[in-house]
Scaffold this active site. Structure first.
Site, short mmCIF file in Angstrom:
data_model
loop_
_atom_site.label_atom_id
_atom_site.label_comp_id
_atom_site.label_asym_id
_atom_site.label_seq_id
_atom_site.Cartn_x
_atom_site.Cartn_y
_atom_site.Cartn_z
N GLU A 170 0.85 -1.20 0.00
CA GLU A 170 0.00 0.00 0.00
C GLU A 170 0.88 1.25 0.00
O GLU A 170 1.77 1.34 0.86
CB GLU A 170 -0.93 -0.02 1.21
CG GLU A 170 -1.93 -1.17 1.12
CD GLU A 170 -2.95 -1.19 2.25
OE1 GLU A 170 -2.89 -0.34 3.16
OE2 GLU A 170 -3.82 -2.06 2.22
N HIS A 211 -7.87 1.51 1.21
CA HIS A 211 -7.84 1.19 2.66
C HIS A 211 -8.66 2.20 3.46
O HIS A 211 -8.15 2.91 4.33
CB HIS A 211 -6.40 1.14 3.17
CG HIS A 211 -6.24 0.34 4.43
ND1 HIS A 211 -5.09 -0.36 4.75
CD2 HIS A 211 -7.10 0.10 5.46
CE1 HIS A 211 -5.25 -0.97 5.92
NE2 HIS A 211 -6.47 -0.70 6.38
N1 LIG Z 1 -9.81 -2.30 6.11
C1 LIG Z 1 -9.77 -1.72 7.29
O1 LIG Z 1 -9.74 -0.51 7.38
C2 LIG Z 1 -9.78 -2.55 8.52
C3 LIG Z 1 -9.22 -3.80 8.52
N2 LIG Z 1 -9.20 -4.53 9.67
C4 LIG Z 1 -8.60 -5.88 9.61
O2 LIG Z 1 -9.60 -6.82 9.95
C5 LIG Z 1 -9.00 -7.83 10.73
C6 LIG Z 1 -10.05 -8.55 11.55
O3 LIG Z 1 -10.54 -7.69 12.55
P1 LIG Z 1 -11.47 -8.22 13.74
O4 LIG Z 1 -12.63 -8.98 13.22
O5 LIG Z 1 -11.74 -7.06 14.60
O6 LIG Z 1 -10.48 -9.23 14.46
P2 LIG Z 1 -10.85 -10.41 15.46
O7 LIG Z 1 -9.57 -10.75 16.15
O8 LIG Z 1 -12.04 -10.05 16.28
O9 LIG Z 1 -11.26 -11.60 14.49
C7 LIG Z 1 -10.36 -12.30 13.70
C8 LIG Z 1 -10.90 -13.72 13.55
O10 LIG Z 1 -10.04 -14.43 12.67
C9 LIG Z 1 -9.97 -15.77 13.14
N3 LIG Z 1 -8.79 -16.42 12.57
C10 LIG Z 1 -7.49 -16.22 12.88
N4 LIG Z 1 -6.71 -17.01 12.11
C11 LIG Z 1 -7.55 -17.73 11.31
C12 LIG Z 1 -7.35 -18.69 10.29
N5 LIG Z 1 -6.12 -19.08 9.94
N6 LIG Z 1 -8.43 -19.21 9.66
C13 LIG Z 1 -9.68 -18.79 9.98
N7 LIG Z 1 -9.95 -17.89 10.97
C14 LIG Z 1 -8.87 -17.36 11.61
C15 LIG Z 1 -9.91 -15.63 14.65
O11 LIG Z 1 -10.30 -16.84 15.28
C16 LIG Z 1 -10.90 -14.50 14.88
O12 LIG Z 1 -12.20 -15.01 15.14
C17 LIG Z 1 -7.94 -7.08 11.55
O13 LIG Z 1 -6.90 -7.93 11.99
C18 LIG Z 1 -7.44 -6.04 10.58
O14 LIG Z 1 -6.30 -6.51 9.91
C19 LIG Z 1 -9.73 -4.06 10.83
C20 LIG Z 1 -10.30 -2.83 10.89
C21 LIG Z 1 -10.36 -1.96 9.73
O1 LIG Z 2 -7.17 3.44 10.08
C1 LIG Z 2 -6.33 2.61 9.81
O2 LIG Z 2 -5.16 2.71 10.13
C2 LIG Z 2 -6.74 1.37 9.07
C3 LIG Z 2 -7.62 0.54 9.90
C4 LIG Z 2 -7.18 -0.85 9.94
O3 LIG Z 2 -6.80 -1.42 8.95
C5 LIG Z 2 -7.20 -1.54 11.23
O4 LIG Z 2 -7.69 -0.98 12.21
O5 LIG Z 2 -6.70 -2.67 11.28
#
Ligand SMILES: NC(=O)C1=CN([C@@H]2O[C@H](COP(=O)(O)OP(=O)(O)OC[C@H]3O[C@@H](n4cnc5c(N)ncnc54)[C@H](O)[C@@H]3O)[C@@H](O)[C@H]2O)C=CC1
Ligand SMILES: O=C(O)CCC(=O)C(=O)O
Length: 323
Positions: free
Chosen positions: A261, A279
């Site tokens: 990115e 993103h």
């Molecule tokens: N695009 C964006 O702006 C954003 C992206 N994210 C991304 O989203 C991801 C997920 O966020 P949350 O749901 O809050 O995290 P979380 O920790 O609540 O959920 C992640 C889930 O993935 C599962 N997991 C882990 N390894 C796995 C595997 N190999 N196979 C299947 N399931 C597996 C875990 O058991 C857990 O239930 C974050 O780590 C972050 O990278 C988060 C916020 C914003």
């Molecule tokens: O606001 C950001 O930095 C991106 C959010 C995100 O990807 C995260 O919270 O994992």
């Protein structure tokens, strides 16, 4: 007495500065500029980042005064938590601040892909009126496959179930009654890939999840399937995804995140059946205000040596920095 220096290396909500309070000296730098970051972190007691700044072992080693790294968001793939722990640096994040925004973004991208919204809008603005070219796909009655049923995955499930989708999920670490409560059938990854009309990934980026959806996985999908990634670039292998989209082995993809990115020269961005955003999952006023406030409150506590609820590691205790 000198105030502790808090270095803000990414664009954070002004709420973060308010929440840090009076007893700190706030400095700003461009965390995407390595040389600038490495120089600025030398004097910092705390480093505040979003996803744009890499707080890796080199940065942590340069930050010889660092006590705490605050990540305003969820993903910690840009912070070397092990290196921080070894260096005695606390790491904090905001695990719930942006999850609603990320879930809403997932629904928005999925709908945009299903109904060709960006492509149709572009065509209209170029003077065309191509109603049959942009015939889409209904969500009602379709199967949604959620890979990773954590906080965001569960919010996406609730929202898209309201569109009449049948929700199935793969997450080997989810236990208990939550999926049943949400009406979600848990299944294996292969079964999910063969049955889903829409696949959305909600996983952290780890060695185990990078490439989890590769050529072999994509080959199992329906030719009418759409893949959505609002988690992290690379969880769906970009080269394999590009091949599958070009060959028409899947219908389309909606991507908010990329292996690199910004994704300079990514062939994915040249494909008509790809909907893409830079993103933006967490980029709402609400999410940024919450993330900024929460991370700043945690950092302020850490600088006082007080216990921090969202600490993600447990380095040796330190006595705090007096202001
Ligand atoms: N695009 C964006 O702006 C954003 C992206 N994210 C991304 O989203 C991801 C997920 O966020 P949350 O749901 O809050 O995290 P979380 O920790 O609540 O959920 C992640 C889930 O993935 C599962 N997991 C882990 N390894 C796995 C595997 N190999 N196979 C299947 N399931 C597996 C875990 O058991 C857990 O239930 C974050 O780590 C972050 O990278 C988060 C916020 C914003
Ligand atoms: O606001 C950001 O930095 C991106 C959010 C995100 O990807 C995260 O919270 O994992």
């Amino acid at each position: 007495m000198k105030h502790p220096v808090v270095l803000i290396a990414d664009q954070l909500s002004p709420a973060a500065v308010d929440a840090l309070g009076e007893g700190v000296e706030i400095r700003h730098c461009d965390g995407t500029d390595r040389a600038v970051l490495l120089a600025a972190v030398r004097d910092a007691d705390a480093l505040l980042v979003r996803s744009g700044t890499r707080a890796d072992a080199e940065v942590i080693a340069a930050g010889t005064r660092l006590k705490v790294i605050g990540r305003a968001g969820v993903g910690l793939d840009n912070v070397d938590v092990d290196a921080a722990t070894r260096a005695g640096v606390l790491v904090v994040n905001t695990p719930t601040a942006n999850i609603v925004s990320a879930a809403e973004m997932t629904c928005a991208l999925l709908l945009a892909a299903a109904r060709n919204l960006p492509q149709a809008g572009r065509s209209l603005k170029q003077g065309s009126w191509e109603r049959s070219r942009f015939t889409g796909t209904e969500l009602s009655g379709k199967v949604l496959g959620i890979v990773g049923l954590g906080r965001i995955g569960a919010l996406v499930a609730e929202r898209l179930a309201a569109f009449g989708m049948e929700v199935i999920s793969y997450d080997p670490y989810v236990a208990g009654g939550r999926p049943t409560e949400l009406g979600i059938e848990m299944t294996g990854l292969d079964d999910l890939l063969t049955r889903a009309d829409f696949v959305t990934v909600h996983l952290p980026r780890t060695p185990e999840t990078v490439g989890l959806i590769g050529a072999e996985a994509l080959a199992k999908a329906k030719p009418t399937a759409y893949f959505v990634n609002v988690a992290r670039g690379g969880i769906i292998d970009e080269a394999a995804l590009t091949d599958a989209l070009r060959a028409g082995r899947i219908a389309g993809a909606a991507l908010d995140v990329f292996e690199n990115e910004p994704p300079a020269d990514s062939p994915l961005l040249t494909l008509d059946n790809v909907v893409a955003t830079p993103h933006l999952g967490a980029s709402t006023h609400e999410a940024q205000e919450k993330a900024g406030t929460q991370v700043a409150e945690s950092v302020a506590l850490a600088l006082k040596g007080a216990p921090v609820p969202d600490a993600v590691n447990a380095p040796r205790p330190f006595a705090g920095v007096s202001s």
